[in-house]
Scaffold this active site. Structure first.
Site, PDB file in Angstrom:
ATOM      1  CB  ALA A   1      -3.785   4.790  -3.110  1.00  0.00           C
TER       2      ALA A   1
ATOM      3  CG  ASP B   1      -7.298   3.087  -0.822  1.00  0.00           C
ATOM      4  OD1 ASP B   1      -7.791   3.353   0.295  1.00  0.00           O
ATOM      5  OD2 ASP B   1      -6.165   2.617  -0.963  1.00  0.00           O
TER       6      ASP B   1
HETATM    7  O1  MRU Z   1      -5.258  -2.143   1.921  1.00  0.00           O
HETATM    8  P1  MRU Z   1      -4.248  -1.039   1.922  1.00  0.00           P
HETATM    9  O2  MRU Z   1      -3.380  -1.020   3.131  1.00  0.00           O
HETATM   10  O3  MRU Z   1      -3.466  -0.953   0.633  1.00  0.00           O
HETATM   11  O4  MRU Z   1      -5.194   0.213   2.003  1.00  0.00           O
HETATM   12  C1  MRU Z   1      -4.857   1.418   1.492  1.00  0.00           C
HETATM   13  C2  MRU Z   1      -4.618   2.325   2.584  1.00  0.00           C
HETATM   14  O5  MRU Z   1      -3.535   2.350   3.099  1.00  0.00           O
HETATM   15  C3  MRU Z   1      -5.648   3.212   3.095  1.00  0.00           C
HETATM   16  O6  MRU Z   1      -6.912   3.004   2.658  1.00  0.00           O
HETATM   17  C4  MRU Z   1      -5.154   4.619   2.993  1.00  0.00           C
HETATM   18  O7  MRU Z   1      -5.819   5.383   3.901  1.00  0.00           O
HETATM   19  C5  MRU Z   1      -5.288   5.222   1.607  1.00  0.00           C
HETATM   20  S1  MRU Z   1      -4.002   4.785   0.587  1.00  0.00           S
HETATM   21  C6  MRU Z   1      -2.921   6.005   0.851  1.00  0.00           C
END
Ligand code: MRU
Length: 374
Positions: free
Chosen positions: A56, A248
């Site tokens: 995120a 996210d």
């Molecule tokens: O699909 P991604 O790898 O971009 O997903 C986001 C994430 O890494 C996770 O959902 C995470 O726990 C939250 S973003 C810091």
């Protein structure tokens, strides 16, 4: 964060080439460390969509730099038009993490005050830098607040190892530095508290097995990679003291969208009386959304990410087919964990209940943006 003892952030500009955005290409990790140069809005958009960069906070910072690149290449007479178009392109790349749209909107707001192209370039560059610095600083502060939770458990266990389970990668690779879920863990480890992390592999793209395990290893934090289905069993047998995940998008009522599979961990944690915390900088709150299940857009990605798996074979990174060639696959990227399953939120301003009252107590100035305002 250090890689082989050299400090890196996940995104930066080199002094000698300020028109080029440098990022760590996460697709090759943990087997190869590759730095990628991004010079156009299209390259930035592809890097986000195809997950050269991900997480995120980092996709927010990358989008902010994408807007700076758009200003650099804009026609002098149509700078705002170019920025609006770039903003639309960037916002379409990944729908769930709200940080992306937040960063684009912040850039559009500051650029709209620029008198000419030079000023727009300067202002978007400074704002991208400010967003990146803020992201790193907020994550550092999440660590400073969250470490108290680990400290308390460590004391209750007379200094014995605190076992923390995390899902996906909400580490420094998902942000500009420190990470959200990992920040309290790094802080605890640095203070000499005995911690051990259960790392969910996180199918289909294996961000846990590939990225979180690599990060923790670089920092010297003891950890063990587990298949996604193991967490419940570990919890039933007293082998998990605390769960910390990232987010996210979090509604102002405390519903949390995070990597697919997070909800199941929250259910298992509740059934076993294990605290389930979510760590997030305030850029991840969506102040307009009240009901996560109904309102948060859930990204669906290509089924190929489920059908194939990537790894190292005889020194080369390869993808191999897992499933029967003809079996269709569906690939939901995120799920929503309702606030009732979340013990608390760890933010840069402190720890609060996952509820509108708890969140708005920490962020009272945001109340006017919510549906609660009269
Ligand atoms: O699909 P991604 O790898 O971009 O997903 C986001 C994430 O890494 C996770 O959902 C995470 O726990 C939250 S973003 C810091």
């Amino acid at each position: 964060m250090k890689i082989n003892n050299i400090h890196y952030r996940t995104i930066w500009l080199e002094e000698a080439t300020p028109n080029v955005v440098q990022v760590i290409d996460q697709r090759s990790l943990p087997h190869e460390f590759v730095i990628e140069s991004l010079t156009t809005v299209d390259e930035v958009a592809i890097a986000i969509k195809d997950m050269h960069v991900r997480g995120a906070g980092l996709i927010g910072a990358t989008a902010a730099y994408g807007m700076y690149v758009a200003a650099l290449h804009a026609d002098v007479d149509y700078v705002m038009d170019a920025l609006k178009t770039a903003g639309e392109v960037l916002k379409m790349t990944r729908p769930t993490a709200v940080n992306l749209a937040w960063a684009v909107e912040r850039q559009l707001a500051v650029a709209s005050m620029a008198a000419n192209k030079d000023e727009a370039v300067r202002i978007t560059r400074e704002t991208a830098g400010a967003i990146a610095n803020e992201d790193a600083d907020f994550c550092r502060r999440i660590g400073a607040h969250g470490v108290s939770l680990i400290e308390k458990i460590s004391q209750a266990k007379s200094g014995n190892t605190v076992n923390i389970l995390t899902h996906c990668n909400a580490g420094w690779l998902a942000f500009v530095d420190y990470g959200s879920a990992t920040a309290p863990i790094y802080a605890a480890h640095d203070q000499g508290i005995n911690v051990h992390v259960w790392v969910d592999e996180t199918r289909p793209r294996n961000q846990g097995a590939r990225l979180t395990a690599w990060e923790l290893g670089q920092h010297g934090v003891p950890h063990t990679v587990i298949a996604d289905n193991v967490g419940g069993h570990l919890m039933q047998h007293g082998l998990v003291d605390l769960v910390i995940t990232g987010s996210d998008r979090t509604t102002y009522t405390g519903d949390v969208a995070n990597k697919i599979g997070t909800y199941l961990k929250a259910l298992a944690a509740q059934d076993n009386g294990i605290p389930f915390y979510v760590a997030l900088p305030s850029s991840t709150f969506d102040w307009t959304m009240q009901d996560g299940l109904k309102e948060i857009p859930i990204e669906q990605r290509h089924g190929g990410e489920v059908q194939y798996i990537q790894g190292l074979h005889e020194g080369t990174i390869k993808k191999v087919l897992l499933t029967p060639q003809t079996s269709p696959a569906v690939n939901y990227g995120f799920d929503v964990t309702p606030a009732r399953l979340v013990t608390g939120l760890i933010t840069e301003r402190g720890i609060c209940d996952a509820s509108a009252a708890g969140i708005l107590k920490l962020y009272p100035e945001k109340a006017a943006q919510t549906k609660l305002s009269p």
